[in-house]
Design an enzyme around this catalytic site. Structure first.
Site, mmCIF file in Angstrom:
data_model
loop_
_atom_site.group_PDB
_atom_site.id
_atom_site.type_symbol
_atom_site.label_atom_id
_atom_site.label_comp_id
_atom_site.label_asym_id
_atom_site.label_seq_id
_atom_site.Cartn_x
_atom_site.Cartn_y
_atom_site.Cartn_z
ATOM 1 N N TYR A 74 111.023 132.035 43.786
ATOM 2 C CA TYR A 74 110.856 131.924 45.240
ATOM 3 C C TYR A 74 109.558 132.589 45.683
ATOM 4 O O TYR A 74 108.848 132.086 46.543
ATOM 5 C CB TYR A 74 112.046 132.553 45.975
ATOM 6 C CG TYR A 74 111.974 132.276 47.464
ATOM 7 C CD1 TYR A 74 112.527 131.099 47.987
ATOM 8 C CD2 TYR A 74 111.331 133.152 48.336
ATOM 9 C CE1 TYR A 74 112.428 130.805 49.332
ATOM 10 C CE2 TYR A 74 111.225 132.861 49.684
ATOM 11 C CZ TYR A 74 111.777 131.703 50.175
ATOM 12 O OH TYR A 74 111.675 131.409 51.509
ATOM 13 N N PHE A 126 90.852 112.070 64.055
ATOM 14 C CA PHE A 126 91.841 111.548 63.119
ATOM 15 C C PHE A 126 93.201 111.717 63.780
ATOM 16 O O PHE A 126 93.437 112.691 64.498
ATOM 17 C CB PHE A 126 91.797 112.228 61.745
ATOM 18 C CG PHE A 126 92.760 111.556 60.805
ATOM 19 C CD1 PHE A 126 92.469 110.290 60.318
ATOM 20 C CD2 PHE A 126 93.978 112.129 60.485
ATOM 21 C CE1 PHE A 126 93.384 109.607 59.512
ATOM 22 C CE2 PHE A 126 94.896 111.451 59.686
ATOM 23 C CZ PHE A 126 94.595 110.194 59.194
ATOM 24 N N THR A 127 94.087 110.765 63.516
ATOM 25 C CA THR A 127 95.372 110.689 64.225
ATOM 26 C C THR A 127 96.131 112.025 64.267
ATOM 27 O O THR A 127 96.384 112.570 65.344
ATOM 28 C CB THR A 127 96.253 109.609 63.564
ATOM 29 O OG1 THR A 127 96.305 109.860 62.161
ATOM 30 C CG2 THR A 127 95.679 108.214 63.800
ATOM 31 N N ASP A 217 87.962 119.460 57.650
ATOM 32 C CA ASP A 217 89.036 118.648 57.078
ATOM 33 C C ASP A 217 88.499 118.113 55.754
ATOM 34 O O ASP A 217 87.725 117.163 55.732
ATOM 35 C CB ASP A 217 89.416 117.520 58.039
ATOM 36 C CG ASP A 217 90.505 116.626 57.459
ATOM 37 O OD1 ASP A 217 90.736 116.677 56.232
ATOM 38 O OD2 ASP A 217 91.111 115.858 58.230
ATOM 39 N N LYS A 260 95.137 113.196 48.693
ATOM 40 C CA LYS A 260 94.061 112.207 48.542
ATOM 41 C C LYS A 260 93.165 112.602 47.370
ATOM 42 O O LYS A 260 93.515 112.420 46.221
ATOM 43 C CB LYS A 260 93.249 112.125 49.851
ATOM 44 C CG LYS A 260 93.941 111.335 50.976
ATOM 45 C CD LYS A 260 94.956 112.114 51.721
ATOM 46 C CE LYS A 260 95.368 111.444 53.018
ATOM 47 N NZ LYS A 260 96.486 112.141 53.653
ATOM 48 N N ARG A 384 93.949 100.248 61.590
ATOM 49 C CA ARG A 384 93.226 101.421 62.097
ATOM 50 C C ARG A 384 92.438 100.942 63.313
ATOM 51 O O ARG A 384 91.239 100.765 63.287
ATOM 52 C CB ARG A 384 92.273 101.986 61.027
ATOM 53 C CG ARG A 384 92.948 102.544 59.804
ATOM 54 C CD ARG A 384 93.482 103.971 59.911
ATOM 55 N NE ARG A 384 94.728 104.152 60.588
ATOM 56 C CZ ARG A 384 95.461 105.260 60.495
ATOM 57 N NH1 ARG A 384 95.090 106.257 59.737
ATOM 58 N NH2 ARG A 384 96.565 105.381 61.177
ATOM 59 N N PHE A 451 101.645 104.276 65.469
ATOM 60 C CA PHE A 451 101.361 103.285 64.424
ATOM 61 C C PHE A 451 102.367 103.313 63.283
ATOM 62 O O PHE A 451 102.592 102.305 62.624
ATOM 63 C CB PHE A 451 99.933 103.482 63.872
ATOM 64 C CG PHE A 451 99.664 104.857 63.334
ATOM 65 C CD1 PHE A 451 99.233 105.877 64.166
ATOM 66 C CD2 PHE A 451 99.855 105.145 61.995
ATOM 67 C CE1 PHE A 451 99.001 107.161 63.671
ATOM 68 C CE2 PHE A 451 99.616 106.419 61.480
ATOM 69 C CZ PHE A 451 99.201 107.423 62.332
HETATM 70 N N1 PM9 Z 1 95.748 110.428 56.017
HETATM 71 C C1 PM9 Z 1 95.845 108.156 55.416
HETATM 72 O O1 PM9 Z 1 96.499 107.194 55.030
HETATM 73 C C2 PM9 Z 1 98.010 109.494 55.638
HETATM 74 C C3 PM9 Z 1 98.726 108.640 56.629
HETATM 75 S S1 PM9 Z 1 97.971 108.356 58.184
HETATM 76 C C4 PM9 Z 1 98.330 109.811 59.068
HETATM 77 O O2 PM9 Z 1 94.618 108.114 55.559
HETATM 78 C C5 PM9 Z 1 92.753 113.164 57.106
HETATM 79 C C6 PM9 Z 1 91.301 112.838 57.114
HETATM 80 C C7 PM9 Z 1 93.674 112.267 56.616
HETATM 81 C C8 PM9 Z 1 95.072 112.600 56.656
HETATM 82 C C9 PM9 Z 1 96.047 111.681 56.265
HETATM 83 C C10 PM9 Z 1 95.440 113.860 57.173
HETATM 84 C C11 PM9 Z 1 96.868 114.280 57.250
HETATM 85 C C12 PM9 Z 1 94.474 114.700 57.644
HETATM 86 N N2 PM9 Z 1 93.170 114.338 57.608
HETATM 87 O O3 PM9 Z 1 99.137 112.957 55.561
HETATM 88 O O4 PM9 Z 1 99.691 115.163 56.527
HETATM 89 O O5 PM9 Z 1 93.252 111.112 56.117
HETATM 90 O O6 PM9 Z 1 98.905 115.032 54.198
HETATM 91 O O7 PM9 Z 1 97.322 114.614 55.995
HETATM 92 C C13 PM9 Z 1 96.512 109.402 55.692
HETATM 93 P P1 PM9 Z 1 98.860 114.434 55.562
#
Ligand code: PM9
Length: 459
Positions: A74, A126-127, A217, A260, A384, A451
């Site tokens: 843990y 970014f979303t 980011d 990613k 997008r 979305f």
């Molecule tokens: N990106 C993508 O498909 C996941 C689904 S859409 C919200 O591109 C950036 C630049 C991203 C991103 C996720 C996140 C969030 C932050 N910044 O999905 O929470 O491309 O791990 O990261 C998606 P998490």
């Protein structure tokens, strides 16, 4: 070196996962049941899955072996210390708080640094990032260069910040209302476009003058570093690892979706240099994620991530990864299909406004195009455009982004060149049939990040 001769993947395939080709009738039904939203399709019904490069990469044998080294204590798991050291060495940041994925790190960073009434300038929204900035009481301000909003501009560093836009904002609201500048390396919503080192250096100089932080980011930092190596003067002989380190060290901290660039299926972190922010995050993470030495991740996943980070900055890996995206992009360009130029690093972005020029933006051309592509071949892409952009928080109207795109996102180390050919041929078929495609109406709209779960009907 990269474009002058053929490249090939620096690995061979040891295990495969079967995928299924369905009939058009089957896909018609599946699409209708999914409300014409590719997020709502069952993955078993998808042939080539280009929804996202997030968590969809193939891990290496080293990473799989790393899973077996998971220390699931843990507190104080040895995998945390391996991860922390890897982030310090490769990414340059001092303090690390793991999270289950990127948005959890964005949540903490926003809550800690943003006060109600603050402004957060950034190189395009970014979303999830913008939503967390707004939920903390901030207002996002787009300060990316104009070229980023033009799919046909050939500017090589469309992720660059326009320093005049930032200066104007500082003059208007005052530096004390700007907790940090939010920059992304390779800007996702602009089409996977990189930011130059020269621009970041200039941004650092300007922000230093006003005591404003730069928060990074770094979800796709290795891809950005590769583009700097390829196209920026003075970097051709530096390794991607060196460029990543230099880029990060010009910033004060980072949020990371490790799903990613870093080649794992789940994971993320917040990393900062300043102890005070770290201390607050370390306290906050126990409320939302888990103890500060795992933050929502299993020990084994932290181990796979530490190994993935090291693999992700290898020159031959990243040249093949981006090389595959360039291959698909060039093929579509040769076919005359309108895409965002220059080709981005994590996917090829179809320009739905030009592709379906007869479909007005309030009839969701990108959403429609993503649905049509699935119908044609079982290839799943992601909208997008206006759906992703959501509504204006004051007026309640749709935000109408200049870019109305369909992202063909390429998972890392997953598909072959033959898959790229099949994808390109399907896009070409849909393009030839474009005059017969009509738009859609939204029949269900969730409040946040619509979305993901919105539903549509064909007009
Ligand atoms: N990106 C993508 O498909 C996941 C689904 S859409 C919200 O591109 C950036 C630049 C991203 C991103 C996720 C996140 C969030 C932050 N910044 O999905 O929470 O491309 O791990 O990261 C998606 P998490």
């Amino acid at each position: 070196m990269h474009n002058k001769h053929s490249w090939a993947e620096p690995y061979k395939i040891k295990m495969i996962e079967p995928i299924v080709i369905t009939t058009k009738e089957f896909r018609q039904k599946a699409l209708k049941e999914a409300g014409y939203n590719t997020f709502l399709l069952e993955s078993k019904d998808v042939y080539i899955d280009l929804l996202t490069d997030s968590g969809t990469s193939a891990m290496s044998d080293r990473q799989w072996a790393g899973l077996m080294m998971g220390d699931e204590a843990y507190a104080g798991s040895r995998n945390f210390y391996h991860l922390e050291k890897t982030i310090q060495d490769y990414y340059s940041y001092k303090h690390v708080v793991p999270t289950h994925q990127g948005r959890a790190a964005e949540h903490m960073l926003s809550q800690i640094l943003i006060k109600k009434g603050d402004y957060v300038p950034g190189n395009m929204y970014f979303t999830t990032t913008k939503l967390h900035q707004e939920m903390a009481g901030g207002t996002f301000v787009d300060i990316i260069v104009d070229e980023a909003h033009d799919p046909n501009s050939l500017y090589k560093f469309k992720g660059d910040v326009d320093l005049n836009k930032l200066q104007k904002l500082i003059d208007k609201v005052g530096a004390d209302k700007i907790p940090y500048v939010s920059i992304a390396s390779t800007v996702n919503m602009a089409g996977g476009q990189p930011m130059s080192m020269a621009n970041l250096k200039a941004l650092r100089e300007l922000t230093n003058k006003y005591g404003i932080k730069i928060m990074h980011d770094m979800t796709r930092i290795a891809e950005n570093a590769f583009m700097i190596q390829l196209n920026e003067e003075g970097y051709a002989n530096k390794t991607v690892a060196e460029i990543v380190h230099e880029f990060n060290s010009l910033t004060d901290g980072a949020t990371m979706s490790a799903k990613k660039d870093a080649l794992v299926n789940i994971g993320g972190f917040l990393a900062v240099n300043d102890y005070d922010t770290f201390d607050k995050a370390r306290n906050m993470v126990v409320v939302y994620e888990g103890l500060h030495t795992y933050g929502g991740m299993a020990g084994r996943d932290m181990e796979a991530l530490a190994i993935g980070i090291k693999e992700s900055v290898q020159d031959d890996h990243i040249a093949a990864r981006v090389g595959q995206v360039f291959y698909l992009g060039q093929k579509l360009l040769d076919m005359g299909v309108p895409i965002v130029k220059p080709v981005g690093t994590h996917g090829v972005f179809l320009d739905a406004k030009a592709f379906l020029a007869h479909v007005p933006q309030d009839k969701f051309p990108a959403q429609t195009l993503a649905a049509e592509l699935y119908l044609d071949s079982g290839v799943r892409a992601m909208e997008r455009g206006v759906v992703s952009a959501g509504r204006n928080k004051e007026t309640g109207e749709h935000n109408y982004p200049k870019l109305e795109l369909v992202r063909l996102t390429i998972p890392r180390r997953v598909y072959t060149q033959a898959h790229m050919d099949v994808i390109a041929e399907s896009v070409q078929r849909v393009f030839k049939n474009r005059e017969n495609i009509k738009g859609m109406k939204m029949v269900y709209e969730p409040e946040y990040l619509r979305f993901f779960q919105a539903r549509f009907e064909k007009l």
